[in-house]
Design a protein around this motif. Sequence first.
Motif, PDB file in Angstrom:
ATOM      1  N   GLY A  26       0.600  -1.255  -0.040  1.00 22.53           N
ATOM      2  CA  GLY A  26      -0.214  -0.045  -0.091  1.00 22.53           C
ATOM      3  C   GLY A  26       0.797   1.204  -0.112  1.00 22.53           C
ATOM      4  O   GLY A  26       0.401   2.266   0.077  1.00 22.53           O
ATOM      5  N   MET A  27       2.116   1.304   0.063  1.00 23.06           N
ATOM      6  CA  MET A  27       2.883   2.451   0.208  1.00 23.06           C
ATOM      7  C   MET A  27       2.619   3.320  -1.052  1.00 23.06           C
ATOM      8  O   MET A  27       2.747   4.403  -0.871  1.00 23.06           O
ATOM      9  CB  MET A  27       4.714   1.925   0.325  1.00 23.06           C
ATOM     10  CG  MET A  27       4.643   1.429   1.765  1.00 23.06           C
ATOM     11  SD  MET A  27       4.345   2.526   3.048  1.00 23.06           S
ATOM     12  CE  MET A  27       5.506   3.583   2.883  1.00 23.06           C
ATOM     13  N   SER A  28       2.586   2.544  -2.231  1.00 24.69           N
ATOM     14  CA  SER A  28       2.513   3.405  -3.388  1.00 24.69           C
ATOM     15  C   SER A  28       1.641   4.361  -3.618  1.00 24.69           C
ATOM     16  O   SER A  28       1.444   5.650  -3.935  1.00 24.69           O
ATOM     17  CB  SER A  28       3.084   2.616  -4.918  1.00 24.69           C
ATOM     18  OG  SER A  28       1.726   1.789  -4.883  1.00 24.69           O
ATOM     19  N   THR A  29       0.181   3.644  -3.082  1.00 23.25           N
ATOM     20  CA  THR A  29      -0.852   4.709  -2.946  1.00 23.25           C
ATOM     21  C   THR A  29      -0.697   5.774  -1.902  1.00 23.25           C
ATOM     22  O   THR A  29      -1.009   6.998  -2.417  1.00 23.25           O
ATOM     23  CB  THR A  29      -2.032   3.672  -2.433  1.00 23.25           C
ATOM     24  OG1 THR A  29      -2.199   2.629  -3.591  1.00 23.25           O
ATOM     25  CG2 THR A  29      -3.252   4.316  -2.703  1.00 23.25           C
ATOM     26  N   VAL A  30      -0.168   5.644  -0.845  1.00 25.26           N
ATOM     27  CA  VAL A  30       0.153   6.504   0.087  1.00 25.26           C
ATOM     28  C   VAL A  30       0.948   7.583  -0.460  1.00 25.26           C
ATOM     29  O   VAL A  30       0.642   8.912  -0.294  1.00 25.26           O
ATOM     30  CB  VAL A  30       0.610   5.921   1.447  1.00 25.26           C
ATOM     31  CG1 VAL A  30       0.867   7.063   2.480  1.00 25.26           C
ATOM     32  CG2 VAL A  30      -0.510   5.096   1.995  1.00 25.26           C
ATOM     33  N   GLU A  31       1.969   7.289  -1.220  1.00 23.94           N
ATOM     34  CA  GLU A  31       3.083   8.150  -1.878  1.00 23.94           C
ATOM     35  C   GLU A  31       2.201   9.189  -2.570  1.00 23.94           C
ATOM     36  O   GLU A  31       2.596  10.063  -2.959  1.00 23.94           O
ATOM     37  CB  GLU A  31       4.090   7.556  -2.245  1.00 23.94           C
ATOM     38  CG  GLU A  31       4.992   6.832  -1.179  1.00 23.94           C
ATOM     39  CD  GLU A  31       6.009   5.760  -1.944  1.00 23.94           C
ATOM     40  OE1 GLU A  31       6.713   5.425  -0.880  1.00 23.94           O
ATOM     41  OE2 GLU A  31       6.040   5.589  -3.089  1.00 23.94           O
ATOM     42  N   TYR A  32       1.351   8.531  -3.678  1.00 23.23           N
ATOM     43  CA  TYR A  32       0.586   8.999  -4.704  1.00 23.23           C
ATOM     44  C   TYR A  32      -0.233  10.077  -3.975  1.00 23.23           C
ATOM     45  O   TYR A  32      -0.377  11.241  -4.496  1.00 23.23           O
ATOM     46  CB  TYR A  32      -0.130   8.354  -5.583  1.00 23.23           C
ATOM     47  CG  TYR A  32       0.904   7.720  -6.670  1.00 23.23           C
ATOM     48  CD1 TYR A  32       1.540   8.566  -7.620  1.00 23.23           C
ATOM     49  CD2 TYR A  32       0.764   6.238  -6.637  1.00 23.23           C
ATOM     50  CE1 TYR A  32       2.388   7.686  -8.474  1.00 23.23           C
ATOM     51  CE2 TYR A  32       1.652   5.664  -7.543  1.00 23.23           C
ATOM     52  CZ  TYR A  32       2.445   6.427  -8.508  1.00 23.23           C
ATOM     53  OH  TYR A  32       3.127   5.651  -9.625  1.00 23.23           O
ATOM     54  N   ALA A  33      -0.994   9.750  -2.876  1.00 21.12           N
ATOM     55  CA  ALA A  33      -1.780  10.791  -2.177  1.00 21.12           C
ATOM     56  C   ALA A  33      -1.141  11.815  -1.741  1.00 21.12           C
ATOM     57  O   ALA A  33      -1.575  13.065  -1.884  1.00 21.12           O
ATOM     58  CB  ALA A  33      -2.575  10.006  -1.235  1.00 21.12           C
ATOM     59  N   ILE A  34      -0.159  11.647  -1.015  1.00 22.73           N
ATOM     60  CA  ILE A  34       0.698  12.608  -0.505  1.00 22.73           C
ATOM     61  C   ILE A  34       1.190  13.707  -1.576  1.00 22.73           C
ATOM     62  O   ILE A  34       1.252  14.818  -1.408  1.00 22.73           O
ATOM     63  CB  ILE A  34       1.945  11.994   0.488  1.00 22.73           C
ATOM     64  CG1 ILE A  34       1.097  11.325   1.548  1.00 22.73           C
ATOM     65  CG2 ILE A  34       2.833  13.521   0.928  1.00 22.73           C
ATOM     66  CD1 ILE A  34       2.208  10.746   2.532  1.00 22.73           C
ATOM     67  N   GLY A  35       1.766  13.025  -2.516  1.00 13.02           N
ATOM     68  CA  GLY A  35       2.050  13.879  -3.722  1.00 13.02           C
ATOM     69  C   GLY A  35       1.128  14.811  -4.236  1.00 13.02           C
ATOM     70  O   GLY A  35       1.588  16.078  -4.850  1.00 13.02           O
ATOM     71  N   THR A  36       0.063  14.007  -4.341  1.00 15.22           N
ATOM     72  CA  THR A  36      -1.241  14.986  -4.934  1.00 15.22           C
ATOM     73  C   THR A  36      -1.741  15.953  -3.834  1.00 15.22           C
ATOM     74  O   THR A  36      -1.762  17.141  -4.780  1.00 15.22           O
ATOM     75  CB  THR A  36      -2.222  13.848  -5.321  1.00 15.22           C
ATOM     76  OG1 THR A  36      -1.956  12.997  -6.141  1.00 15.22           O
ATOM     77  CG2 THR A  36      -3.570  14.733  -5.819  1.00 15.22           C
ATOM     78  N   ILE A  37      -1.651  15.902  -2.731  1.00 18.74           N
ATOM     79  CA  ILE A  37      -1.886  17.113  -1.873  1.00 18.74           C
ATOM     80  C   ILE A  37      -0.788  17.811  -1.911  1.00 18.74           C
ATOM     81  O   ILE A  37      -1.297  19.055  -1.793  1.00 18.74           O
ATOM     82  CB  ILE A  37      -2.174  16.434  -0.423  1.00 18.74           C
ATOM     83  CG1 ILE A  37      -3.279  15.437  -0.302  1.00 18.74           C
ATOM     84  CG2 ILE A  37      -2.332  17.506   0.640  1.00 18.74           C
ATOM     85  CD1 ILE A  37      -3.561  14.486   0.819  1.00 18.74           C
ATOM     86  N   ALA A  38       0.270  17.520  -1.968  1.00 20.54           N
ATOM     87  CA  ALA A  38       1.404  18.653  -2.010  1.00 20.54           C
ATOM     88  C   ALA A  38       1.316  19.263  -3.162  1.00 20.54           C
ATOM     89  O   ALA A  38       1.683  20.448  -3.202  1.00 20.54           O
ATOM     90  CB  ALA A  38       2.805  17.914  -1.803  1.00 20.54           C
ATOM     91  N   ALA A  39       1.093  18.754  -4.280  1.00 28.12           N
ATOM     92  CA  ALA A  39       1.160  19.450  -5.770  1.00 28.12           C
ATOM     93  C   ALA A  39      -0.096  20.547  -5.797  1.00 28.12           C
ATOM     94  O   ALA A  39       0.024  21.412  -6.195  1.00 28.12           O
ATOM     95  CB  ALA A  39       0.727  18.422  -6.911  1.00 28.12           C
ATOM     96  N   ALA A  40      -1.230  19.942  -5.280  1.00 22.94           N
ATOM     97  CA  ALA A  40      -2.395  20.959  -5.061  1.00 22.94           C
ATOM     98  C   ALA A  40      -2.137  22.139  -4.108  1.00 22.94           C
ATOM     99  O   ALA A  40      -2.611  23.260  -4.344  1.00 22.94           O
ATOM    100  CB  ALA A  40      -3.718  20.208  -4.559  1.00 22.94           C
TER     101      ALA A  40
END
Length: 71
Positions: A26-40
């Motif tokens: 599940g780590m890649s999903t969490v990393e994508y979520a954090i990256g998306t929040i940071a980009a927003a």
Amino acid sequence: MRKRRKSHLGQRLSARTWALAADEAGMSTVEYAIGTIAAAAFGAILYTVVTGDSVVAALTGIIGRALSTRS
């Protein structure tokens, strides 16, 4: 025989615990979520800065000077 059964059970639990700790499915999903929040968040900050009065005035001045014709 009970000691052996407890020891075997302890080994199985220990192996299962290590397998769960090392599982990164599940780590890649969490990393994508954090990256998306940071980009927003970065986009929101950038939008706020660019649409601020001082930046708009500076860009308008630069464009105005570039387009002005001098003979």
